[in-house]
Design a protein around this motif. Sequence first.
Motif, short mmCIF file in Angstrom:
data_model
loop_
_atom_site.label_atom_id
_atom_site.label_comp_id
_atom_site.label_asym_id
_atom_site.label_seq_id
_atom_site.Cartn_x
_atom_site.Cartn_y
_atom_site.Cartn_z
N HIS A 113 25.93 -8.51 63.77
CA HIS A 113 27.19 -8.43 64.50
C HIS A 113 27.20 -7.21 65.42
N ARG A 114 28.05 -7.26 66.41
CA ARG A 114 28.21 -6.13 67.34
C ARG A 114 29.34 -5.19 66.91
N ASP A 115 30.13 -5.61 65.93
CA ASP A 115 31.24 -4.83 65.39
C ASP A 115 31.06 -4.75 63.87
N PRO A 116 31.87 -3.94 63.19
CA PRO A 116 31.79 -3.90 61.72
C PRO A 116 31.98 -5.28 61.09
N VAL A 117 31.30 -5.49 59.97
CA VAL A 117 31.40 -6.74 59.21
C VAL A 117 32.54 -6.58 58.21
N TYR A 118 33.57 -7.41 58.35
CA TYR A 118 34.74 -7.29 57.49
C TYR A 118 34.76 -8.25 56.32
N LYS A 119 33.86 -9.24 56.31
CA LYS A 119 33.83 -10.19 55.19
C LYS A 119 32.43 -10.76 55.03
N VAL A 120 31.95 -10.80 53.80
CA VAL A 120 30.72 -11.48 53.44
C VAL A 120 31.02 -12.39 52.26
N ILE A 121 30.43 -13.59 52.27
CA ILE A 121 30.60 -14.53 51.15
C ILE A 121 29.29 -15.24 50.91
N TRP A 122 29.07 -15.62 49.67
CA TRP A 122 27.91 -16.42 49.30
C TRP A 122 28.27 -17.88 49.46
N LEU A 123 27.37 -18.65 50.04
CA LEU A 123 27.54 -20.08 50.20
C LEU A 123 27.25 -20.76 48.87
N GLN A 124 28.10 -21.69 48.47
CA GLN A 124 27.88 -22.44 47.23
C GLN A 124 26.81 -23.50 47.51
N SER A 125 25.55 -23.13 47.28
CA SER A 125 24.43 -24.02 47.54
C SER A 125 23.57 -24.13 46.30
N LYS A 126 22.61 -25.05 46.34
CA LYS A 126 21.71 -25.22 45.18
C LYS A 126 20.90 -23.97 44.91
N THR A 127 20.42 -23.32 45.97
CA THR A 127 19.60 -22.12 45.78
C THR A 127 20.44 -20.89 45.48
N GLY A 128 21.67 -20.84 45.98
CA GLY A 128 22.53 -19.67 45.75
C GLY A 128 22.05 -18.42 46.46
#
Length: 144
Positions: A113-128
């Motif tokens: 990103h070009r600005d601060p990252v305000y949210k990160v989330i894990w995708l609910q996937s088979k590999t996780g």
Amino acid sequence: MLNVSLRDPNEVKRTITGLSWHPDGGRKLAAAYCNLGFQKNPKDMSLDSYIWEIENPSCPEMTLKPESPLVCLDYNPKDPHTLVGGSYNGQIAYWDTRRGSQPVEYSSLEHSHRDPVYKVIWLQSKTGTEAFSASTDGQVEQPL
């Protein structure tokens, strides 16, 4: 009701900008510390964030050492040793707590990103192992 105070152990105090409970029952809490004031960080300001053991709030259990202060972070719900963090500089960092305080991987500057990252989330996937991030630059990224 739990009454715990997690104080920044550094001399120059910073705001807790993100929290994530450990996926194995809430004994640990990861806290991102960052001063969000644009260009107001003193030269001696710590970049560290911490993992706290709730039963021992006087001393962090582990120090996370990013290259840029963390604005947010999130434990992987499928792997309690893995965290993803969003940095003030726009990069995403990954930790495996079994491998120490340093991130095991960063997003490249070209794909950050070009600005601060305000949210990160894990995708609910088979590999996780997939995460997404969002920033005030208007982008949602899957960094790695």
